[in-house]
Motif scaffolding. Sequence first.
Motif, mmCIF file in Angstrom:
data_model
loop_
_atom_site.group_PDB
_atom_site.id
_atom_site.type_symbol
_atom_site.label_atom_id
_atom_site.label_comp_id
_atom_site.label_asym_id
_atom_site.label_seq_id
_atom_site.Cartn_x
_atom_site.Cartn_y
_atom_site.Cartn_z
ATOM 1 N N HIS A 10 0.826 -1.209 0.000
ATOM 2 C CA HIS A 10 0.000 0.000 0.000
ATOM 3 C C HIS A 10 0.858 1.256 0.000
ATOM 4 C CE1 HIS A 10 -1.950 3.234 2.446
ATOM 5 N NE2 HIS A 10 -2.899 3.066 1.552
ATOM 6 N N LEU A 11 1.874 1.289 0.858
ATOM 7 C CA LEU A 11 2.725 2.463 0.967
ATOM 8 C C LEU A 11 3.515 2.689 -0.316
ATOM 9 C CD1 LEU A 11 3.311 4.618 3.053
ATOM 10 C CD2 LEU A 11 5.170 3.206 3.933
ATOM 11 N N VAL A 78 -0.468 5.012 9.196
ATOM 12 C CA VAL A 78 -0.909 4.014 8.215
ATOM 13 C C VAL A 78 -1.202 2.660 8.841
ATOM 14 C CG1 VAL A 78 0.155 5.117 6.230
ATOM 15 C CG2 VAL A 78 1.481 3.507 7.601
ATOM 16 N N MET A 92 -5.353 4.757 10.026
ATOM 17 C CA MET A 92 -5.903 3.810 9.061
ATOM 18 C C MET A 92 -5.931 2.415 9.675
ATOM 19 S SD MET A 92 -5.051 3.239 5.037
ATOM 20 C CE MET A 92 -3.438 2.521 5.205
ATOM 21 N N GLN A 94 -5.715 -1.459 9.095
ATOM 22 C CA GLN A 94 -5.271 -2.456 8.120
ATOM 23 C C GLN A 94 -5.333 -3.882 8.660
ATOM 24 O OE1 GLN A 94 -2.065 -2.017 5.452
ATOM 25 N NE2 GLN A 94 -1.758 0.159 5.839
ATOM 26 N N THR A 355 -6.850 9.290 -0.837
ATOM 27 C CA THR A 355 -6.134 9.349 0.443
ATOM 28 C C THR A 355 -5.574 10.745 0.698
ATOM 29 O OG1 THR A 355 -5.542 7.003 0.279
ATOM 30 C CG2 THR A 355 -4.259 8.361 1.804
#
Length: 369
Positions: A10-11, A78, A92, A94, A355
């Motif tokens: 994702h990053l 994140v 976030m 995850q 985002t």
Amino acid sequence: NIGGGGGVTHLMELIGAGQLPCPVTIIAQKKVLVQIPDCKQLTKINHPLLEKTLLHRVFFQVFVMDRLIPAGAVVFAVSGDYLGRHQPVISMSQNMLLYERDIWKEIKSIREVARFFINFHKQKRSFKNSSGVIFLSGYAREYISARLNLKGKQVTVIHHGVSPRFFGEVREQRPISSYSHASPFRFTYVSTVHVYKNQWNVVEAMGALRKQGYPVELHLVGGVIFKPAGDKLQHMIRTVDPNQEFIHFHGDIPYNEVDKVYESSDGIIFASTCENMPNILLESMASGIPVACSNKAPMPEFLKEHGFYFDAHDVGSIVSTLSEMLDSPETRALHAMNARQEASAYTWQDTSNQTFNFLLEHLPLKLKS
């Protein structure tokens, strides 16, 4: 606090999807930073404490990290575990393992469960101090919102995307009678090895299919992230296929080579029972290869009716579903075509735009002007 897997993907894609709309600073371990593409607006920061134990990382987050955050920045947690005092913060979600406690009972490791327990309370505090929370799926938003007080928070769902390199052509689906033990139907299961991934059940089901006369083989791709699960998998492989004729465990491979794994497959299996948003499932759908999948949420949220579903805890259910898949070339073709089309709706460019738009909404007013 990201170490690998979907979080790093994702990053990488978030930064690499296009030109960054603002300066970005990433504070992370070296093994994460080296995977993030360099660009003009990006600054990477590492700290020795991040390379040590969980307790060292918690100490860093509580007492050190705030000193490294640029003035006026929005903190984007994140992994949803920011413990400092800086504001504003966007967290976030995850990791559903922090919430689905039935998985903890399967793990049977005090150390592993303790790690989840600590991370749960870190995330709970991070969410409490955040002005906004990003979820990856509707399932995660509903499940977690029912267990944590998110009143007064801006909450949104922003899906992960699928890299274009995963999109393959939908191949003609052949009847199972056209395969043989010399040229078998090749199943692939890509995932790390942990208790909730259920690879041993898939291996046992594959052995049952062979005994029924189906010419199949299984390729398992993914590193072991929980040793007892890896040991259980190896024991099952030795039991079902002692001569290594049709079960092949490849271990971890680089992310930039995973699309080649799908290209060499006839069918894809995804047997996880704990996901937030399953990147691997989306990539499998994009490949144009028919997918057999765990019926546990949130998988149906993404695959919808375009796959063959089974109960990943029930070997009999897996055998029955895979038999149906093998015996139904027309349905295989239809599912593969529709799943690929469904996957095309998820792009990393959309993920990045949504985002950063959400983050920039939370900039202090004096910086917006």
